[in-house]
Design a protein around this motif. Structure first.
Motif, PDB file in Angstrom:
ATOM      1  N   LYS A 113       6.486   1.543   8.983  1.00 30.56           N
ATOM      2  CA  LYS A 113       5.006   1.185   9.364  1.00 30.56           C
ATOM      3  C   LYS A 113       4.508   0.261   8.399  1.00 30.56           C
ATOM      4  CE  LYS A 113       4.676   5.750  11.562  1.00 30.56           C
ATOM      5  NZ  LYS A 113       4.044   6.874  11.481  1.00 30.56           N
ATOM      6  N   VAL A 114       4.351  -0.811   8.684  1.00 31.44           N
ATOM      7  CA  VAL A 114       4.193  -1.868   7.633  1.00 31.44           C
ATOM      8  C   VAL A 114       2.497  -1.629   7.082  1.00 31.44           C
ATOM      9  CG1 VAL A 114       3.571  -4.308   7.245  1.00 31.44           C
ATOM     10  CG2 VAL A 114       5.489  -3.695   8.679  1.00 31.44           C
ATOM     11  N   ALA A 115       1.642  -1.360   7.892  1.00 29.10           N
ATOM     12  CA  ALA A 115       0.354  -1.166   7.459  1.00 29.10           C
ATOM     13  C   ALA A 115       0.463   0.075   6.555  1.00 29.10           C
ATOM     14  CB  ALA A 115      -0.547  -0.877   8.668  1.00 29.10           C
ATOM     15  N   ARG A 116       1.080   0.989   6.665  1.00 31.45           N
ATOM     16  CA  ARG A 116       1.237   2.277   5.806  1.00 31.45           C
ATOM     17  C   ARG A 116       1.562   1.953   4.127  1.00 31.45           C
ATOM     18  NH1 ARG A 116      -0.096   7.668   6.872  1.00 31.45           N
ATOM     19  NH2 ARG A 116      -0.584   7.648   9.114  1.00 31.45           N
ATOM     20  N   PHE A 117       2.409   0.754   4.139  1.00 29.91           N
ATOM     21  CA  PHE A 117       3.064   0.370   2.839  1.00 29.91           C
ATOM     22  C   PHE A 117       2.628  -0.745   2.291  1.00 29.91           C
ATOM     23  CE2 PHE A 117       5.669   3.297   4.980  1.00 29.91           C
ATOM     24  CZ  PHE A 117       6.074   4.442   4.047  1.00 29.91           C
ATOM     25  N   ASN A 118       1.521  -1.452   2.680  1.00 32.26           N
ATOM     26  CA  ASN A 118       0.924  -2.582   2.193  1.00 32.26           C
ATOM     27  C   ASN A 118       0.400  -2.256   0.719  1.00 32.26           C
ATOM     28  OD1 ASN A 118       1.245  -4.413   3.972  1.00 32.26           O
ATOM     29  ND2 ASN A 118      -0.797  -4.077   5.017  1.00 32.26           N
ATOM     30  N   GLN A 119       0.512  -3.086  -0.119  1.00 29.55           N
ATOM     31  CA  GLN A 119      -0.055  -2.690  -1.534  1.00 29.55           C
ATOM     32  C   GLN A 119       0.698  -1.352  -2.088  1.00 29.55           C
ATOM     33  OE1 GLN A 119      -4.169  -3.159  -1.503  1.00 29.55           O
ATOM     34  NE2 GLN A 119      -3.944  -5.314  -0.692  1.00 29.55           N
ATOM     35  N   VAL A 120       1.992  -1.227  -2.011  1.00 27.52           N
ATOM     36  CA  VAL A 120       2.423  -0.089  -2.636  1.00 27.52           C
ATOM     37  C   VAL A 120       2.524  -0.227  -4.088  1.00 27.52           C
ATOM     38  CG1 VAL A 120       4.723   1.449  -2.768  1.00 27.52           C
ATOM     39  CG2 VAL A 120       3.639   0.741  -0.446  1.00 27.52           C
ATOM     40  N   GLU A 121       2.117   0.657  -4.833  1.00 26.19           N
ATOM     41  CA  GLU A 121       2.325   0.553  -6.216  1.00 26.19           C
ATOM     42  C   GLU A 121       3.256   1.585  -6.731  1.00 26.19           C
ATOM     43  OE1 GLU A 121      -1.421   1.008  -7.796  1.00 26.19           O
ATOM     44  OE2 GLU A 121      -2.158  -1.005  -7.159  1.00 26.19           O
ATOM     45  N   HIS A 122       3.486   2.821  -5.710  1.00 24.90           N
ATOM     46  CA  HIS A 122       4.514   3.922  -6.300  1.00 24.90           C
ATOM     47  C   HIS A 122       4.960   4.436  -4.894  1.00 24.90           C
ATOM     48  CE1 HIS A 122       5.791   7.131  -8.466  1.00 24.90           C
ATOM     49  NE2 HIS A 122       5.795   7.972  -7.566  1.00 24.90           N
ATOM     50  N   LEU A 123       6.070   4.621  -4.818  1.00 27.79           N
ATOM     51  CA  LEU A 123       6.967   5.090  -3.740  1.00 27.79           C
ATOM     52  C   LEU A 123       7.512   6.492  -3.913  1.00 27.79           C
ATOM     53  CD1 LEU A 123       7.518   4.630  -0.849  1.00 27.79           C
ATOM     54  CD2 LEU A 123       9.821   3.483  -1.497  1.00 27.79           C
ATOM     55  N   SER A 124       7.414   7.448  -3.175  1.00 23.50           N
ATOM     56  CA  SER A 124       8.200   8.841  -3.445  1.00 23.50           C
ATOM     57  C   SER A 124       9.099   9.049  -1.932  1.00 23.50           C
ATOM     58  CB  SER A 124       7.340  10.082  -3.461  1.00 23.50           C
ATOM     59  OG  SER A 124       6.782   9.874  -4.839  1.00 23.50           O
ATOM     60  N   ILE A 125      10.438   9.089  -2.210  1.00 28.62           N
ATOM     61  CA  ILE A 125      11.208   9.432  -1.205  1.00 28.62           C
ATOM     62  C   ILE A 125      11.812  10.978  -1.379  1.00 28.62           C
ATOM     63  CG2 ILE A 125      13.342   8.853   0.110  1.00 28.62           C
ATOM     64  CD1 ILE A 125      12.903   6.055  -1.121  1.00 28.62           C
ATOM     65  N   PHE A 126      11.467  11.706  -0.420  1.00 32.84           N
ATOM     66  CA  PHE A 126      12.180  13.187  -0.250  1.00 32.84           C
ATOM     67  C   PHE A 126      13.103  13.293   0.882  1.00 32.84           C
ATOM     68  CE2 PHE A 126      11.370  17.668   1.334  1.00 32.84           C
ATOM     69  CZ  PHE A 126      11.761  18.238   0.293  1.00 32.84           C
TER      70      PHE A 126
END
Length: 182
Positions: A113-126
């Motif tokens: 969902k592109v709108a959710r990930f605009n300007q990501v500075e840190h990403l967590s994947i579980f």
């Protein structure tokens, strides 16, 4: 796999792109601060960093991460220093969830969902579970997108007057007020 249809509309196979085009599309790994990547529940310390590699190295089975105690793995991927998640935080509402499919060739793509990930500075994947094994093993995680360099504005030093000092503001307006108008 050209012409393959698995009936799952939650991901794309991307067979229409050449390998060179796909390699360029997964260029975000260059922007990851891999030295600061943290993987919780990894069997070997710092092995979680090894799965972030160029797309053309995705089939390299020499670098991988295994889960330790159970099948759970939690990756904290910084693009700059930010707080990291812990297993206590995984019960929070995620920005997006994916139903993963086995992918030994590293070709499946999961649209975000592109709108959710605009300007990501840190990403967590579980990864809460796997496909039935006691432990999880991951060879490759590819991140696709556009990277925009953050522009930081330094501190500007400003002085503000709480009360104006008339001698600082020389004007002839006061002289004009003393004239009589007929």
């Amino acid at each position: 796999m050209a012409g393959h249809s698995c009936g799952d509309e939650h991901h794309q196979h991307g067979d229409e792109q050449t390998d060179a085009e796909r390699a360029n599309a997964f260029s975000l790994y260059l922007k990851i601060d891999t030295e600061s990547v943290m993987c919780l529940n990894e069997a070997v310390d710092n092995s979680g960093k090894l799965v972030f590699k160029p797309w053309n190295e995705r089939l390299n089975r020499e670098k991988f991460v295994d889960s330790d105690v159970d099948e759970e793995l939690l990756f904290n991927i910084p693009y700059k220093n930010r707080p990291s998640m812990t297993f206590d935080d995984v019960s929070c509402e995620p920005d997006q969830e994916f139903d993963l499919n086995p992918d030994p060739e590293g070709r499946l793509e999961y649209p975000t969902k592109v709108a959710r990930f605009n300007q990501v500075e840190h990403l967590s994947i579980f990864f809460p579970t796997n496909f039935g094994a006691e432990n999880s093993r991951i060879y490759y995680i590819g991140l696709r997108g556009e990277f925009t360099e953050m522009k930081r504005h330094g501190v500007t030093i400003c002085n503000y007057e709480t009360q104006a000092n008339p001698s600082d503001h020389k004007t002839n307006l006061l002289d004009q007020m003393g004239h009589i108008i007929h």
